[in-house]
Enzyme design. Structure first.
Site, mmCIF file in Angstrom:
data_model
loop_
_atom_site.group_PDB
_atom_site.id
_atom_site.type_symbol
_atom_site.label_atom_id
_atom_site.label_comp_id
_atom_site.label_asym_id
_atom_site.label_seq_id
_atom_site.Cartn_x
_atom_site.Cartn_y
_atom_site.Cartn_z
ATOM 1 N N ASN A 1 14.075 -9.887 -18.681
ATOM 2 C CA ASN A 1 13.364 -10.265 -17.447
ATOM 3 C C ASN A 1 13.467 -11.770 -17.239
ATOM 4 O O ASN A 1 13.811 -12.251 -16.165
ATOM 5 C CB ASN A 1 11.882 -9.881 -17.525
ATOM 6 C CG ASN A 1 11.677 -8.415 -17.822
ATOM 7 O OD1 ASN A 1 12.576 -7.607 -17.616
ATOM 8 N ND2 ASN A 1 10.504 -8.062 -18.323
ATOM 9 N N ASP A 2 13.152 -12.510 -18.287
ATOM 10 C CA ASP A 2 13.236 -13.964 -18.165
ATOM 11 C C ASP A 2 14.680 -14.442 -18.250
ATOM 12 O O ASP A 2 15.076 -15.349 -17.516
ATOM 13 C CB ASP A 2 12.391 -14.639 -19.246
ATOM 14 C CG ASP A 2 10.937 -14.723 -18.823
ATOM 15 O OD1 ASP A 2 10.694 -15.147 -17.680
ATOM 16 O OD2 ASP A 2 10.060 -14.345 -19.610
ATOM 17 N N ARG B 1 11.778 -14.614 -10.971
ATOM 18 C CA ARG B 1 11.614 -13.171 -11.222
ATOM 19 C C ARG B 1 10.556 -12.519 -10.338
ATOM 20 O O ARG B 1 10.500 -11.304 -10.223
ATOM 21 C CB ARG B 1 11.312 -12.905 -12.704
ATOM 22 C CG ARG B 1 9.984 -13.450 -13.174
ATOM 23 C CD ARG B 1 9.849 -13.342 -14.673
ATOM 24 N NE ARG B 1 9.211 -12.098 -15.109
ATOM 25 C CZ ARG B 1 8.916 -11.800 -16.365
ATOM 26 N NH1 ARG B 1 9.231 -12.639 -17.343
ATOM 27 N NH2 ARG B 1 8.321 -10.693 -16.677
ATOM 28 N N HIS C 1 0.826 -1.200 0.000
ATOM 29 C CA HIS C 1 0.000 0.000 0.000
ATOM 30 C C HIS C 1 0.870 1.263 0.000
ATOM 31 O O HIS C 1 0.610 2.217 -0.722
ATOM 32 C CB HIS C 1 -0.908 -0.033 1.228
ATOM 33 C CG HIS C 1 -1.750 1.175 1.353
ATOM 34 N ND1 HIS C 1 -2.878 1.347 0.600
ATOM 35 C CD2 HIS C 1 -1.586 2.295 2.079
ATOM 36 C CE1 HIS C 1 -3.397 2.522 0.890
ATOM 37 N NE2 HIS C 1 -2.638 3.117 1.793
ATOM 38 N N ARG D 1 3.950 -10.041 -30.360
ATOM 39 C CA ARG D 1 4.455 -11.298 -29.800
ATOM 40 C C ARG D 1 3.285 -12.274 -29.680
ATOM 41 O O ARG D 1 2.239 -11.910 -29.136
ATOM 42 C CB ARG D 1 5.070 -11.053 -28.417
ATOM 43 C CG ARG D 1 5.584 -12.344 -27.789
ATOM 44 C CD ARG D 1 6.367 -12.084 -26.529
ATOM 45 N NE ARG D 1 5.486 -11.809 -25.403
ATOM 46 C CZ ARG D 1 5.943 -11.523 -24.181
ATOM 47 N NH1 ARG D 1 7.242 -11.436 -23.947
ATOM 48 N NH2 ARG D 1 5.096 -11.289 -23.207
ATOM 49 N N ARG E 1 2.372 -7.346 -25.937
ATOM 50 C CA ARG E 1 2.134 -8.595 -25.197
ATOM 51 C C ARG E 1 0.693 -9.038 -25.436
ATOM 52 O O ARG E 1 -0.219 -8.619 -24.737
ATOM 53 C CB ARG E 1 2.353 -8.377 -23.702
ATOM 54 C CG ARG E 1 3.800 -8.132 -23.297
ATOM 55 C CD ARG E 1 3.889 -7.999 -21.779
ATOM 56 N NE ARG E 1 5.222 -8.106 -21.259
ATOM 57 C CZ ARG E 1 5.969 -7.060 -20.897
ATOM 58 N NH1 ARG E 1 5.498 -5.837 -21.030
ATOM 59 N NH2 ARG E 1 7.175 -7.240 -20.402
ATOM 60 N N CYS F 1 13.799 -5.898 -24.989
ATOM 61 C CA CYS F 1 12.483 -5.424 -24.533
ATOM 62 C C CYS F 1 12.264 -5.734 -23.053
ATOM 63 O O CYS F 1 11.196 -5.499 -22.522
ATOM 64 C CB CYS F 1 11.375 -6.006 -25.389
ATOM 65 S SG CYS F 1 11.342 -7.804 -25.397
ATOM 66 N N GLU G 1 15.363 -15.270 -24.511
ATOM 67 C CA GLU G 1 15.136 -15.153 -23.061
ATOM 68 C C GLU G 1 15.424 -16.469 -22.339
ATOM 69 O O GLU G 1 15.224 -16.580 -21.143
ATOM 70 C CB GLU G 1 13.717 -14.654 -22.766
ATOM 71 C CG GLU G 1 12.608 -15.430 -23.446
ATOM 72 C CD GLU G 1 11.222 -14.793 -23.251
ATOM 73 O OE1 GLU G 1 11.068 -13.926 -22.379
ATOM 74 O OE2 GLU G 1 10.299 -15.193 -23.979
HETATM 75 C C1 PEP Z 1 11.158 -10.503 -20.789
HETATM 76 O O1 PEP Z 1 11.101 -11.662 -20.399
HETATM 77 O O2 PEP Z 1 12.151 -9.774 -20.623
HETATM 78 C C2 PEP Z 1 10.020 -9.903 -21.504
HETATM 79 C C3 PEP Z 1 10.105 -8.716 -22.033
HETATM 80 O O3 PEP Z 1 8.868 -10.612 -21.548
HETATM 81 P P1 PEP Z 1 7.843 -10.759 -20.346
HETATM 82 O O4 PEP Z 1 8.256 -9.769 -19.294
HETATM 83 O O5 PEP Z 1 6.502 -10.501 -20.917
HETATM 84 O O6 PEP Z 1 8.048 -12.178 -19.934
HETATM 85 MG MG MG Z 2 9.620 -13.049 -21.084
#
Ligand code: PEP
Ligand code: MG
Length: 822
Positions: A711-712, A722, A452, A595, A559, A759, A688
């Site tokens: 991210n992945d 993550r 919050h 994607r 996405r 990305c 990824e």
């Molecule tokens: C990633 O994995 O970096 C990515 C951009 O895809 P998402 O965050 O949708 O898994």
């Molecule tokens: Mg990803």
């Protein structure tokens, strides 16, 4: 002989012997064992006999002539841990009131004498907080925990999947309950084995319904059918949760570059960045109001009235708060107080409190006991969001308690000058009571980026650090601090020079932000003439307007799973075509990378009823899922190819781990394209999964572009979930291990003339943008608010300089070393 929980009063503190006798007597009256006159008889007995057994136990009972005031034989027990003087020199701790019509109580007395001989057991009974211990000692049988009665479903009902992102948490549950209450029919909700009462917020929350769970709603009563129709429709349309409730991009902080750390501070408190910004000012510790609850009841009627008044007053206060917060921060932020008010209407909560009051407890003690029990139950639910709602229940519990005790709500921070507020965690009521003009920033030792406090801080536009080191709470009031919401730090006792620097940095950051905004439509060209494309990540068609307005030069990642997530069935090919086409047109010639469905892992589609997986991030997700479900994959590809007739569209496959995956996906795309007679369009993959990096040279021969999903990639390279709250700080995409992966990908791609974008969230990190560009990435696709700053950042560097930094980054040993480079 029966002795149940209703006949036992724990932690009693009668003023004197008479009060103690009256308490045990009252328990027998309330449970129908005796008539009130028998209490006087018990007192009379004390005049003529000593009922103190020894070892802290006494057994008050009436005189024989009054036996006709006994309806049925029974005993009651008051546990007095602090003791009450029975006779001079004799203190009673366990008072066993006896009303014996015949001699059925003798068995109890026999057991009592056995208890007397066991000093350890006596001590245990004096201090236990489980009435079963006393029941067992006196009757020889341990009561089985009262089974919460399992409610059956009603005949009429429907099954539905709850698709709110966080399941039936406070707000949607409140919405459901409020709607249910509009009907006379009784409503029940089944989740697995558990059935809850549809008009009780507590009951619904305790079902622990997570996103994607299937529930059964049933109703019984004159308007059952209408109720069911209305509830079904409400669940389908999100139970009042608007689209703005959705997951923000990771690290949505607008990118601003600065590598400043103070020279000389006494202490640096590390935490998690929760709201961007920089502020200098005195620290102020937030002290919660300690309410002292005693169990010294007046009559049940008086205590009951106290409770009712407190509930009314709290309700009025919450209505007022709702209006106040709504006008300050908007209806969304304020709605939490509606959820609080709903708790007060919860029949179950109130009834259980009243029951305790009638068992001879004070309103304050009873309320506190029930709230504590519920808070514990919520905390133990296997769902962080619902467990987080324990904070709300505790918050509203304190509010009512304050009214029962007649304690004024005090602002626990003086507001003479603005300060950086340090707290364990802030409840919604805490933050609502604060003067926003007096707060420079928040630093809490509890909470996460979705707490919050974090949400409120972002909506107030002030810096916040959450999950901070515990020593933050040791800082004394008025100590000077610098809070850095970009990097998640609180610096304590900085030197004068540091304060000066922080102040001017704050100013220049503001100037930079304004300048970046002003130049957002210009290209991102380095000082030595190299252009980097800056695109936006978006989740739905309507985001395009904002993206273009922020200066995005295209969409680097759309996405599409969001089109599938907000519904009960997959969108049809035509529906998808309309959406993709709308986007292409809104982009007016700018490129759009769509994607294909990336479901699985942390994103689920409830209506697919996919089998639960042990390790969802390593399971059937992304392209693997598409290949498994051609009925989802093919219509999507058809829609994309049809939309491509209206502008530059490219296809990107997520989670590609093997060449076979890519080849199979390409084959399906090709089959679809040929059937449509559509033109070929560029096809790329998300890089990824570590195997895609290692095999990048092979992949590069078969695709038109790579977009690195850091991210992945970070989660798989570092083996750090993550979404793990504790690993957030370490799972840094600027770790050299991840950067070496980026480097390897770029080099392999260059061999084949394939372009590489990024990305993942780190593309929006100012340091990330510099290093990635230096490594040879040619497109950065970032969250919309970061577009202007990323472009501005690129413009301040030469490509040569960025390359140097990137090379040094590859040689670093830790993420921290990398971050210190830029
Ligand atoms: C990633 O994995 O970096 C990515 C951009 O895809 P998402 O965050 O949708 O898994
Ligand atoms: Mg990803």
């Amino acid at each position: 002989m029966e002795l149940d929980r209703q006949l036992i009063r724990l932690a009693a503190s009668p003023d004197d012997k008479e009060a103690a006798i009256r308490q045990v007597g009252q328990l027998l009256v309330d449970t129908g064992h005796i008539q009130p006159g028998y209490i006087e008889s018990m007192l009379e007995r004390e005049e003529v006999a000593n009922t103190y057994l020894g070892k802290g136990i006494s057994i008050p009972h009436g005189v024989p002539k009054d036996r006709d005031l006994i309806n049925r034989t029974g005993i009651s027990v008051a546990q007095v841990p602090d003791g009450v003087t029975w006779n001079p020199g004799e203190t009673a701790h366990l008072i066993v009131g006896i009303a014996a019509k015949t001699d059925e109580h003798l068995d109890v007395l026999r057991r009592l004498t056995r208890v007397l001989g066991n000093q350890e057991l006596v001590q245990e009974l004096i201090h236990t907080d489980d009435p079963s211990d006393i029941i067992e000692a006196l009757t020889g049988e341990r009561p089985v925990a009262p089974e919460e009665e399992a409610l059956p479903d009603f005949d009429q009902g429907f099954d539905i999947v709850v698709r709110n992102r966080t399941g039936l948490h406070a707000r949607p549950a409140t919405f459901f309950v409020q709607l249910a209450k509009e009907f006379d029919a009784d409503i029940r909700v089944r989740h697995g084995e558990d059935v809850g009462v549809g008009k009780s917020l507590m009951s619904i929350l305790q079902l622990g319904v997570e996103s994607g769970a299937r529930i059964h709603v049933s109703a019984d009563g004159p308007d059952a059918e209408e109720a069911l129709t209305a509830l079904k429709q409400a669940i389908e349309s999100g139970l009042g949760e608007g689209e703005e409730e959705e997951v923000p991009e990771p690290a949505a902080a607008p990118a601003l570059d600065y590598s400043w750390v103070p020279e000389q501070v006494r202490l640096t408190v590390d935490g998690v960045p929760a709201s961007p910004g920089l502020a200098v000012g005195p620290v102020r510790q937030y002290a919660t109001q300690d309410l002292v609850v005693e169990d010294d009841p007046a009559s049940p009627a008086v205590e009951g009235e106290k409770l009712q008044n407190a509930l009314d007053e709290a309700k009025a206060e919450l209505d007022e708060l709702y209006e106040k917060v709504k006008s300050r921060l908007g209806a969304d932020q304020a709605s939490i107080f509606q959820a609080h008010a709903e708790f007060l209407d919860d029949a179950e909560l109130v009834q259980k409190t009243v029951k305790l009051i009638y068992q001879g407890h004070s309103a304050a003690w009873a309320w506190q006991t029930i709230i504590d029990e519920r808070v514990e139950r919520l905390k133990n639910l296997d769902d962080p969001t619902l467990a987080g709602r324990a904070v709300d229940l505790r918050d509203v519990g304190q509010r009512v308690l304050r009214h029962i005790l007649g304690v004024e709500g005090v602002s626990t921070v003086a507001v003479d000058h603005p300060f950086i507020l340090v707290a364990d965690d802030l409840t919604p009521s805490d933050t609502a009571a604060l003067d926003p003009d007096a707060i420079l920033g928040f630093c809490t030792t509890g909470g996460g980026p979705t707490s919050h406090t974090a949400i409120i801080a972002r909506s107030m536009g002030i810096p916040a650090v959450v999950g901070a080191d515990a020593d933050a709470r040791e800082i004394s009031d008025d100590t000077l601090g610098i809070i850095d919401g970009y990097n998640g730090r609180l610096y304590v006792d900085p030197s004068e020079a540091d304060v000066e620097e922080a102040r001017s940095l704050k100013q220049s950051l503001q100037v930079e932000q304004d300048a970046a905004r002003a130049s957002r439509f210009e290209q991102a060209v380095t000082t030595d003439g190299h252009r980097v494309e800056v695109a936006a990540n978006i989740n739905r068609a309507k985001d395009i307007g904002q993206a273009v307005d922020a200066g995005a030069e295209g969409v680097g990642l759309m996405r599409t799973e969001f089109l599938f997530l907000e519904r009960d069935a997959a969108p049809s090919e035509d529906e998808q075509y309309q959406v993709y086409r709308e986007m292409v047109e809104a982009l007016e010639g700018r490129p759009l990378i769509i994607r294909t469905l990336d479901i699985g892992g942390d994103k689920e589609i409830p209506y697919l009823n996919l089998p639960e997986e042990q390790n969802p991030f390593l399971g059937i997700r992304g392209i693997r899922l598409c290949l498994e479900y051609p009925e989802l994959f093919k219509p999507q590809l058809r829609a994309i190819y049809r939309a491509a007739a209206h502008g530059p569209v490219q296809i990107m496959f997520p989670m590609v781990a093997t060449l076979e995956d890519l080849q199979r996906a390409r084959a399906v795309a090709e089959e679809v394209r040929e059937a449509l007679g559509a033109e070929p369009i560029p096809i790329g993959i998300m890089v990824e999964v570590p195997s895609a990096v290692v095999m990048a040279d092979e992949f590069a021969r078969e695709v038109d572009f790579f977009s690195i999903g850091t991210n992945d990639l970070t989660q798989y390279v570092l083996a750090m979930d993550r979404v793990h709250p504790k690993l957030a700080k370490q799972a840094d995409a600027l770790h050299p291990a991840v950067l070496r992966m980026v480097d390897a990908t770029v080099r392999a791609a260059e061999q084949e003339g394939v372009w590489v974008g990024v990305c993942g969230g780190v593309a929006a990190d100012p340091k990330g943008a510099v290093i990635l560009t230096g490594l040879g990435v040619s497109e950065l696709s970032v969250n919309v608010p970061s577009v202007p700053a990323v472009k501005a950042q690129i413009r301040t560097y030469s490509l040569e300089h960025m390359r140097e930094i990137a090379q040094r980054a590859l040689e670093c040993r830790t993420a921290r070393e990398v971050r210190e480079l830029v």
